[in-house]
Design a protein around this motif. Structure first.
Motif, PDB file in Angstrom:
ATOM      1  N   LYS A  32       6.945   9.520  -5.476  1.00 15.57           N
ATOM      2  CA  LYS A  32       7.999   8.890  -6.273  1.00 15.57           C
ATOM      3  C   LYS A  32       7.395   7.636  -6.904  1.00 15.57           C
ATOM      4  O   LYS A  32       7.106   6.647  -6.221  1.00 15.57           O
ATOM      5  CB  LYS A  32       9.188   8.521  -5.401  1.00 15.57           C
ATOM      6  CG  LYS A  32      10.345   7.903  -6.184  1.00 15.57           C
ATOM      7  CD  LYS A  32      11.523   7.560  -5.258  1.00 15.57           C
ATOM      8  CE  LYS A  32      12.667   6.931  -6.065  1.00 15.57           C
ATOM      9  NZ  LYS A  32      13.806   6.574  -5.201  1.00 15.57           N
ATOM     10  N   VAL A  33       7.196   7.692  -8.242  1.00 16.37           N
ATOM     11  CA  VAL A  33       6.516   6.606  -8.955  1.00 16.37           C
ATOM     12  C   VAL A  33       7.549   5.764  -9.700  1.00 16.37           C
ATOM     13  O   VAL A  33       8.372   6.297 -10.460  1.00 16.37           O
ATOM     14  CB  VAL A  33       5.484   7.164  -9.951  1.00 16.37           C
ATOM     15  CG1 VAL A  33       4.789   6.030 -10.695  1.00 16.37           C
ATOM     16  CG2 VAL A  33       4.468   8.040  -9.225  1.00 16.37           C
ATOM     17  N   GLN A  39       1.859  -2.427 -13.635  1.00 18.29           N
ATOM     18  CA  GLN A  39       2.129  -2.478 -12.198  1.00 18.29           C
ATOM     19  C   GLN A  39       3.112  -1.376 -11.827  1.00 18.29           C
ATOM     20  O   GLN A  39       4.278  -1.404 -12.227  1.00 18.29           O
ATOM     21  CB  GLN A  39       2.688  -3.846 -11.795  1.00 18.29           C
ATOM     22  CG  GLN A  39       2.773  -4.040 -10.284  1.00 18.29           C
ATOM     23  CD  GLN A  39       3.149  -5.458  -9.903  1.00 18.29           C
ATOM     24  OE1 GLN A  39       3.373  -6.307 -10.777  1.00 18.29           O
ATOM     25  NE2 GLN A  39       3.222  -5.731  -8.621  1.00 18.29           N
ATOM     26  N   TYR A  40       2.601  -0.404 -11.068  1.00 17.64           N
ATOM     27  CA  TYR A  40       3.410   0.743 -10.641  1.00 17.64           C
ATOM     28  C   TYR A  40       3.326   0.876  -9.114  1.00 17.64           C
ATOM     29  O   TYR A  40       2.337   0.475  -8.490  1.00 17.64           O
ATOM     30  CB  TYR A  40       2.917   2.042 -11.289  1.00 17.64           C
ATOM     31  CG  TYR A  40       3.297   2.173 -12.749  1.00 17.64           C
ATOM     32  CD1 TYR A  40       4.393   2.959 -13.138  1.00 17.64           C
ATOM     33  CD2 TYR A  40       2.563   1.531 -13.753  1.00 17.64           C
ATOM     34  CE1 TYR A  40       4.751   3.082 -14.477  1.00 17.64           C
ATOM     35  CE2 TYR A  40       2.905   1.655 -15.099  1.00 17.64           C
ATOM     36  CZ  TYR A  40       4.006   2.426 -15.444  1.00 17.64           C
ATOM     37  OH  TYR A  40       4.356   2.554 -16.772  1.00 17.64           O
ATOM     38  N   ARG A  41       4.366   1.460  -8.577  1.00 17.33           N
ATOM     39  CA  ARG A  41       4.408   1.720  -7.133  1.00 17.33           C
ATOM     40  C   ARG A  41       4.682   3.205  -6.921  1.00 17.33           C
ATOM     41  O   ARG A  41       5.522   3.785  -7.621  1.00 17.33           O
ATOM     42  CB  ARG A  41       5.496   0.882  -6.470  1.00 17.33           C
ATOM     43  CG  ARG A  41       5.581   1.080  -4.948  1.00 17.33           C
ATOM     44  CD  ARG A  41       6.683   0.217  -4.341  1.00 17.33           C
ATOM     45  NE  ARG A  41       6.396  -1.199  -4.526  1.00 17.33           N
ATOM     46  CZ  ARG A  41       7.232  -2.057  -5.106  1.00 17.33           C
ATOM     47  NH1 ARG A  41       8.405  -1.643  -5.570  1.00 17.33           N
ATOM     48  NH2 ARG A  41       6.901  -3.324  -5.231  1.00 17.33           N
ATOM     49  N   ALA A  42       3.981   3.799  -5.960  1.00 19.47           N
ATOM     50  CA  ALA A  42       4.181   5.213  -5.633  1.00 19.47           C
ATOM     51  C   ALA A  42       4.447   5.354  -4.145  1.00 19.47           C
ATOM     52  O   ALA A  42       3.636   4.913  -3.323  1.00 19.47           O
ATOM     53  CB  ALA A  42       2.959   6.037  -6.037  1.00 19.47           C
ATOM     54  N   GLU A  54       0.298   0.835  -4.619  1.00 19.25           N
ATOM     55  CA  GLU A  54       0.775  -0.061  -5.675  1.00 19.25           C
ATOM     56  C   GLU A  54      -0.401  -0.579  -6.489  1.00 19.25           C
ATOM     57  O   GLU A  54      -1.428  -0.992  -5.933  1.00 19.25           O
ATOM     58  CB  GLU A  54       1.552  -1.228  -5.059  1.00 19.25           C
ATOM     59  CG  GLU A  54       2.260  -2.084  -6.107  1.00 19.25           C
ATOM     60  CD  GLU A  54       3.339  -2.990  -5.511  1.00 19.25           C
ATOM     61  OE1 GLU A  54       3.619  -4.040  -6.103  1.00 19.25           O
ATOM     62  OE2 GLU A  54       3.900  -2.618  -4.455  1.00 19.25           O
ATOM     63  N   THR A  55      -0.224  -0.544  -7.807  1.00 17.38           N
ATOM     64  CA  THR A  55      -1.253  -1.074  -8.707  1.00 17.38           C
ATOM     65  C   THR A  55      -0.839  -2.473  -9.154  1.00 17.38           C
ATOM     66  O   THR A  55       0.345  -2.770  -9.260  1.00 17.38           O
ATOM     67  CB  THR A  55      -1.427  -0.195  -9.955  1.00 17.38           C
ATOM     68  OG1 THR A  55      -0.240  -0.272 -10.750  1.00 17.38           O
ATOM     69  CG2 THR A  55      -1.696   1.244  -9.577  1.00 17.38           C
ATOM     70  N   VAL A  82      -4.861   9.299  -6.581  1.00 24.55           N
ATOM     71  CA  VAL A  82      -5.134   8.126  -7.423  1.00 24.55           C
ATOM     72  C   VAL A  82      -3.873   7.782  -8.194  1.00 24.55           C
ATOM     73  O   VAL A  82      -3.215   8.668  -8.759  1.00 24.55           O
ATOM     74  CB  VAL A  82      -6.297   8.389  -8.408  1.00 24.55           C
ATOM     75  CG1 VAL A  82      -6.412   7.251  -9.433  1.00 24.55           C
ATOM     76  CG2 VAL A  82      -7.618   8.538  -7.661  1.00 24.55           C
ATOM     77  N   LEU A  83      -3.543   6.503  -8.204  1.00 27.43           N
ATOM     78  CA  LEU A  83      -2.467   5.973  -9.041  1.00 27.43           C
ATOM     79  C   LEU A  83      -3.083   4.950  -9.973  1.00 27.43           C
ATOM     80  O   LEU A  83      -3.684   3.970  -9.529  1.00 27.43           O
ATOM     81  CB  LEU A  83      -1.382   5.315  -8.178  1.00 27.43           C
ATOM     82  CG  LEU A  83      -0.238   4.615  -8.934  1.00 27.43           C
ATOM     83  CD1 LEU A  83       0.576   5.625  -9.737  1.00 27.43           C
ATOM     84  CD2 LEU A  83       0.648   3.838  -7.963  1.00 27.43           C
TER      85      LEU A  83
END
Length: 211
Positions: free
Chosen positions: A160-161, A168-171, A184-185, A200-201
């Protein structure tokens, strides 16, 4: 007393005085000579001590440069591997659970990622690379999903992204028992080894996984 007797007495007195002066001068010369010898010996001893100290100082300066040794060790890769797109991965062991990977093509370093007590990942133009904190490398081509959204991943995982901010994204990595991990990026890509499934995110919100 006659004049001749007086003269004789005076001569004897003068001779005794002269002898005393000569003896005193001899003692003085001997003392000076002894003092000079002592000074010379002291000077020689001091010079020898100084030379020894200098030699000791030079010896103490000849230390092993551990930093240079570590740098030399880090300058050569522990091993190399061929990645999915044909480029070369140079893997450097920097310490316990600490590795660096350089992606090299035709002598040029295209990208670098570092795993330091956590896994690292990279989206390199649709080639995804994971470097684990144990120094393992896994790469594959394609299979990316653009977030935000919920996506099925390899190995039965679900991601779930969500977008948290700019780049900045969270998965949330979800398994049969719920959320197993969170990635998290923060303006750079991230990677994860999820029990043999590599994920990989990217900082742009693309997520991809491979077994």
């Amino acid at each position: 007393m006659s004049s001749s007797t007086v003269r004789t007495a005076r001569r004897r007195t003068l001779r005794v005085a002269a002898a005393a002066l000569i003896a005193a001068a001899g003692l003085s010369l001997t003392a000076c000579s002894g003092s000079d010898d002592t000074s010379s010996k002291s000077a020689a001893t001091a010079a020898s001590s100084s030379a020894g100290s200098s030699a000791g100082a030079q010896g103490s300066d000849a230390k092993v440069d551990t930093k240079a040794g570590a740098a030399d060790k880090a300058a050569s890769p522990s091993r190399t591997e061929t990645l999915a797109d044909g480029s070369t991965a140079e893997i450097y062991e920097l310490g316990d659970l600490h590795y660096r990977l350089k992606i090299v093509n035709d002598g040029d370093v295209l990208a670098t990622l570092e795993a330091n007590e956590h896994d690292a990942g990279l989206d390199a133009n649709d080639m995804f690379v994971v470097l684990t904190m144990g120094g393992e490398v896994h790469s594959w081509m394609g299979g990316g999903h653009q977030g935000p959204g919920t996506f099925e991943l390899a190995g039965g995982w679900k991601a779930k992204v969500t977008k948290v901010g700019e780049l900045q994204y969270r998965a949330q990595i979800i398994g049969h028992d719920g959320v197993a991990a969170t990635m998290e990026t923060n303006e750079h890509d991230t990677g994860l080894d999820a029990n043999g499934v590599y994920i990989v995110l990217s900082a742009g919100g693309v997520i991809s996984a491979h077994e």
